[in-house]
Design a protein around this motif. Structure first.
Motif, PDB file in Angstrom:
ATOM      1  N   UNK A 184       0.833  -1.192   0.000  1.00 19.51           N
ATOM      2  CA  UNK A 184       0.000   0.000   0.000  1.00 19.51           C
ATOM      3  C   UNK A 184       0.877   1.255   0.000  1.00 19.51           C
ATOM      4  N   UNK A 185       0.296   2.338  -0.520  1.00 19.30           N
ATOM      5  CA  UNK A 185       0.998   3.622  -0.583  1.00 19.30           C
ATOM      6  C   UNK A 185       0.185   4.677   0.160  1.00 19.30           C
ATOM      7  N   UNK A 186       0.911   5.580   0.793  1.00 19.01           N
ATOM      8  CA  UNK A 186       0.302   6.778   1.365  1.00 19.01           C
ATOM      9  C   UNK A 186       1.043   7.964   0.764  1.00 19.01           C
ATOM     10  N   UNK A 187       0.368   8.681  -0.137  1.00 23.00           N
ATOM     11  CA  UNK A 187       0.950   9.826  -0.825  1.00 23.00           C
ATOM     12  C   UNK A 187       0.404  11.091  -0.183  1.00 23.00           C
ATOM     13  N   UNK A 188       1.301  11.968   0.268  1.00 22.16           N
ATOM     14  CA  UNK A 188       0.883  13.108   1.080  1.00 22.16           C
ATOM     15  C   UNK A 188       1.545  14.382   0.580  1.00 22.16           C
ATOM     16  N   UNK A 189       0.785  15.471   0.537  1.00 20.18           N
ATOM     17  CA  UNK A 189       1.392  16.744   0.176  1.00 20.18           C
ATOM     18  C   UNK A 189       0.387  17.880   0.196  1.00 20.18           C
ATOM     19  N   UNK A 190       0.914  19.084   0.022  1.00 16.61           N
ATOM     20  CA  UNK A 190       0.040  20.234  -0.193  1.00 16.61           C
ATOM     21  C   UNK A 190      -0.002  20.513  -1.688  1.00 16.61           C
ATOM     22  N   UNK A 191      -0.498  21.690  -2.086  1.00 18.04           N
ATOM     23  CA  UNK A 191      -0.652  21.939  -3.519  1.00 18.04           C
ATOM     24  C   UNK A 191       0.668  21.960  -4.267  1.00 18.04           C
ATOM     25  N   UNK A 192       1.783  22.266  -3.587  1.00 15.19           N
ATOM     26  CA  UNK A 192       3.075  22.271  -4.275  1.00 15.19           C
ATOM     27  C   UNK A 192       3.512  20.858  -4.641  1.00 15.19           C
ATOM     28  N   UNK A 193       2.996  19.868  -3.934  1.00 17.41           N
ATOM     29  CA  UNK A 193       3.311  18.475  -4.235  1.00 17.41           C
ATOM     30  C   UNK A 193       2.256  17.819  -5.114  1.00 17.41           C
ATOM     31  N   UNK A 194       1.167  18.542  -5.387  1.00 18.50           N
ATOM     32  CA  UNK A 194       0.065  17.961  -6.150  1.00 18.50           C
ATOM     33  C   UNK A 194       0.479  17.474  -7.541  1.00 18.50           C
ATOM     34  N   UNK A 223     -12.638  23.429  -5.009  1.00 20.67           N
ATOM     35  CA  UNK A 223     -12.672  23.401  -6.472  1.00 20.67           C
ATOM     36  C   UNK A 223     -11.407  22.794  -7.057  1.00 20.67           C
ATOM     37  N   UNK A 224     -10.318  22.806  -6.295  1.00 19.26           N
ATOM     38  CA  UNK A 224      -9.055  22.268  -6.806  1.00 19.26           C
ATOM     39  C   UNK A 224      -8.999  20.744  -6.755  1.00 19.26           C
ATOM     40  N   UNK A 225      -9.968  20.106  -6.129  1.00 20.14           N
ATOM     41  CA  UNK A 225      -9.982  18.643  -6.080  1.00 20.14           C
ATOM     42  C   UNK A 225     -10.111  18.041  -7.468  1.00 20.14           C
ATOM     43  N   UNK A 226     -10.672  18.791  -8.405  1.00 19.77           N
ATOM     44  CA  UNK A 226     -10.842  18.297  -9.770  1.00 19.77           C
ATOM     45  C   UNK A 226      -9.512  18.123 -10.488  1.00 19.77           C
ATOM     46  N   UNK A 227      -8.444  18.630  -9.923  1.00 18.34           N
ATOM     47  CA  UNK A 227      -7.135  18.548 -10.577  1.00 18.34           C
ATOM     48  C   UNK A 227      -6.608  17.118 -10.670  1.00 18.34           C
ATOM     49  N   UNK A 228      -6.985  16.258  -9.742  1.00 17.24           N
ATOM     50  CA  UNK A 228      -6.313  14.968  -9.608  1.00 17.24           C
ATOM     51  C   UNK A 228      -6.913  13.899 -10.511  1.00 17.24           C
ATOM     52  N   UNK A 284      -8.745  15.067  -1.237  1.00 20.18           N
ATOM     53  CA  UNK A 284      -8.298  16.447  -1.393  1.00 20.18           C
ATOM     54  C   UNK A 284      -9.019  17.276  -0.339  1.00 20.18           C
ATOM     55  N   UNK A 285      -8.253  17.735   0.650  1.00 21.19           N
ATOM     56  CA  UNK A 285      -8.852  18.477   1.760  1.00 21.19           C
ATOM     57  C   UNK A 285      -8.578  19.967   1.557  1.00 21.19           C
ATOM     58  N   UNK A 286      -9.634  20.782   1.679  1.00 21.83           N
ATOM     59  CA  UNK A 286      -9.520  22.206   1.386  1.00 21.83           C
ATOM     60  C   UNK A 286      -9.113  22.993   2.628  1.00 21.83           C
ATOM     61  N   UNK A 287      -8.151  23.880   2.436  1.00 27.81           N
ATOM     62  CA  UNK A 287      -7.688  24.747   3.525  1.00 27.81           C
ATOM     63  C   UNK A 287      -8.680  25.874   3.781  1.00 27.81           C
ATOM     64  N   UNK A 288      -9.311  26.352   2.725  1.00 34.62           N
ATOM     65  CA  UNK A 288     -10.358  27.379   2.808  1.00 34.62           C
ATOM     66  C   UNK A 288      -9.955  28.563   3.686  1.00 34.62           C
ATOM     67  N   UNK A 289      -8.769  29.090   3.434  1.00 30.54           N
ATOM     68  CA  UNK A 289      -8.318  30.265   4.164  1.00 30.54           C
ATOM     69  C   UNK A 289      -7.628  29.971   5.471  1.00 30.54           C
ATOM     70  N   UNK A 290      -7.591  28.716   5.886  1.00 29.70           N
ATOM     71  CA  UNK A 290      -6.908  28.352   7.123  1.00 29.70           C
ATOM     72  C   UNK A 290      -5.404  28.340   6.950  1.00 29.70           C
TER      73      UNK A 290
END
Length: 305
Positions: free
Chosen positions: A152-162, A188-193, A203-209
């Protein structure tokens, strides 16, 4: 030293923008072209490249032909040193002499890459540093090196790793299994993957956090599902002010450190979040550190150069 005939692992390509495409509100794809890109090496996965941006006082193309790019760049006077930013190749088409790079959109950003991306258009000229396919050896720049047998794989990152995670989802075989957890600016950026039959993409949204505020709990939850708690391991804390947060398990020959593992984790993004997650995965949950690759791609409040 400038010597264009010398073949080095990485070389400068004098590229020109031919297409700019908005993929989601947070991601923009730029297509680069130059006849020399027929020699661009493409090992796939999370291949790192660099883009150099010219300024009114710094002409990036003066570095063409350098066989010691970092040394030559560093020796330039401050005002003549072009800004550098690191990215991942998204698609490479050597038969068309084209390379696609997906960049994160930062509205109102003040950095040289953010400012350039706001108005990027066909005809723009940049300098791209990437692997030379003619080099007889391993050029480097790829840090996704799981064991040959990975359950199994666990791939983790923020948008710079997307972009890197997107490439992995496309290139991993159909029978691969795992979870990808990526923090993005908005839902809305979840559609990128891209989709993969064996992966759940969260894809978890930061929404200004704050950066990492959505990523850390989501990864902790995913790790709890994929890996039973083991024996906590000693984690040597890394001083982000003085040390590089970057460790990829390898053997001396460049392969994975283990032949087989039940879980391989690839973790990249903002350094503070990566540091927190590394401590949780290895120091608290007890995941074998030889199966966790972690990379601090950037640090909040600090430019790359």
């Amino acid at each position: 030293m400038l010597a264009e005939a010398t073949i080095t692992p990485f070389k400068f390509f004098p590229v020109r923008v031919t297409k700019v495409q908005d993929l989601t509100p947070g991601f923009r794809r730029v297509t680069f072209h130059d006849p020399s890109l027929e020699h661009f090496g493409d090992p796939g996965w999370d291949q790192r490249i660099k883009l150099l941006f010219s300024t009114p006082t710094a002409d990036a193309r003066k570095l063409l032909g350098s066989t010691d790019w970092f040394g030559d760049w560093r020796e330039l006077p401050d005002e003549e040193r072009p800004p550098i930013r690191t990215y991942t190749t998204r698609y490479v088409r050597p038969e068309l002499a084209e390379v696609d790079v997906d960049l994160v959109v930062h509205p109102g950003g003040t950095g040289p890459a953010s400012r350039w991306l706001e108005t990027a258009a066909p005809g723009d000229e940049l300098l791209l540093l990437g692997p030379d396919a003619r080099f007889d050896g391993e050029p480097g720049g790829v840090d996704f090196v799981p064991p040959a047998r990975t359950e199994q794989y666990l791939l983790v990152g923020d948008e710079t790793a997307a972009p890197a995670i997107a490439v992995m989802l496309e290139q991993l075989p159909a029978d691969a299994r795992g979870v990808a957890v990526v923090e993005v600016a908005s839902a809305a950026d979840a559609a990128y993957f891209p989709k993969h039959p064996g992966f759940e993409v969260r894809a978890v949204a930061r929404d200004g956090g704050e950066h990492g505020s959505a990523l850390v709990p989501a990864v902790e939850a995913a790790a709890g599902e994929l890996a039973p708690e083991g024996t906590p391991q000693t984690v040597t804390e890394i001083n982000l002010d003085t040390d590089l947060l970057w460790e990829v398990p390898r053997t001396a020959k460049g392969g994975a450190a283990l032949e087989q593992t039940s879980l391989y984790t690839w973790l990249a993004g903002e350094s503070n979040a990566v540091k927190t997650l590394r401590r949780h995965l290895v120091g608290e949950r007890g995941i074998d550190k030889r199966t966790v690759a972690f990379m601090g791609y950037w640090r909040l409040g600090r430019a790359e150069n």
